[in-house]
Design an enzyme around this catalytic site. Structure first.
Site, PDB file in Angstrom:
ATOM      1  N   GLY A 171       0.746  -1.172   0.227  1.00  0.00           N
ATOM      2  CA  GLY A 171      -0.044  -0.013   0.033  1.00  0.00           C
ATOM      3  C   GLY A 171       0.728   1.138  -0.021  1.00  0.00           C
ATOM      4  CD  GLN A 202      -3.392   0.037  -2.566  1.00  0.00           C
ATOM      5  OE1 GLN A 202      -2.708   0.764  -1.929  1.00  0.00           O
ATOM      6  NE2 GLN A 202      -4.623  -0.294  -2.125  1.00  0.00           N
ATOM      7  NE  ARG A 214      -8.728   1.124   0.423  1.00  0.00           N
ATOM      8  CZ  ARG A 214      -8.211   1.356   1.487  1.00  0.00           C
ATOM      9  NH1 ARG A 214      -7.078   0.796   1.751  1.00  0.00           N
ATOM     10  NH2 ARG A 214      -8.882   1.577   2.761  1.00  0.00           N
ATOM     11  CG  HIS A 234      -3.863   9.808  -0.984  1.00  0.00           C
ATOM     12  ND1 HIS A 234      -4.500   8.949  -0.471  1.00  0.00           N
ATOM     13  CD2 HIS A 234      -2.691   9.301  -0.897  1.00  0.00           C
ATOM     14  CE1 HIS A 234      -3.987   7.953   0.066  1.00  0.00           C
ATOM     15  NE2 HIS A 234      -2.777   7.962  -0.275  1.00  0.00           N
TER      16      HIS A 234
END
Length: 265
Positions: free
Chosen positions: A60, A103, A222, A173
């Site tokens: 992440g 991710q 996500r 972000h």
């Protein structure tokens, strides 16, 4: 335990069956070494697989390009040197019966300009970002093409590394949401203005990833379901984005949150 029966049932997405619905979502434990998931990083997640979890998500977030380094223990899938570590990692987790997904992201205007290669920060528009205080370069056509290609190359490395899939991060972000949010995208070309134009770049990145891995490899996304800020995206806007991606056929699942950091503008 009857009320937990659904949680413990297998889940099949395309050709991938996850043994239960318990998931460790992606995060950055700062166990990286040289931006790679080496032994300590792998063992941290392998313990979850050993304990019976169905799906491990890691990295992440993992950067798709060398100019995406945030400085909080991110991994990097910007070149093929990550592939052997992906292979080790996937073997460890698979050995305990779990599935594993990474991710991926490009941090866009949230990039630390003073790390790594000292490259300029990039964003859809030239506006100060008040977390790391860069003035991002407004992406030109060659910047856009390069980042799109970077998503494709990074996705290929995930597949060659034996992972079960990848998750595209647009978690309030990062570069996807920087493009699709009117709060941060002030462009007037084919990548800004209308809803469809603001979605063009993220969809093109997702298409590059899908092309690189084929139809059976899992790709999810996500995203925030509400930017929670004035002049940003509301719940209906985010639902429209989710529907657009679902209809595109480029992704297989959505991972929703409600968050933003764009007030640090």
């Amino acid at each position: 335990m009857a009320k937990y029966d659904a949680l413990l049932k297998p889940l099949t997405i395309k050709k991938t069956t996850i043994r239960n619905r318990i998931v460790s979502t992606a995060h950055a434990p700062a166990y990286d070494e040289d931006r790679k998931p080496k032994e300590r990083y792998q063992l941290y997640h392998a313990e979850k697989a050993k304990g019976g979890i169905g799906l491990v998500m890691f990295g992440g977030s993992t950067g798709v390009a060398i100019d995406s380094e945030a400085g909080w223990g991110q991994l990097s899938a910007a070149d093929d040197s990550i592939i052997p570590y992906f292979k080790e990692f996937s073997d460890r987790v698979h050995g305990h019966g779990a599935k594993i997904i990474v991710q991926l992201t490009h941090m866009g205007r949230k990039i630390r300009w003073d790390l790594g290669h000292w490259l300029p920060t990039l964003g859809p528009s030239h506006a100060e970002e008040r977390m790391n205080y860069p003035y991002p370069k407004e992406m030109e056509d060659w910047d856009i093409r390069r980042v799109i290609e970077s998503y494709g190359h990074a996705a290929r490395r995930c597949k060659e590394g034996g992972l079960d899939g990848l998750e595209l991060s647009a978690h309030a972000h990062q570069i996807f949401d920087e493009f699709w949010s009117p709060y941060t995208n002030h462009r007037t070309d084919e990548y800004g203005g209308s809803f469809e134009k603001r979605l063009r770049f993220p969809l093109e990145c997702a298409a590059a990833a899908r092309k690189a891995v084929g139809d059976d490899f899992l790709i999810g996304m996500r995203m925030s379901a509400d930017e929670l800020i004035e002049n940003g995206l509301n719940q209906q806007d985010c639902l429209d984005i989710a529907v657009a991606f679902a209809k595109s056929g480029l992704i297989d699942f959505l991972n929703l949150s409600a968050a933003q950091t764009n007030t640090n503008m």
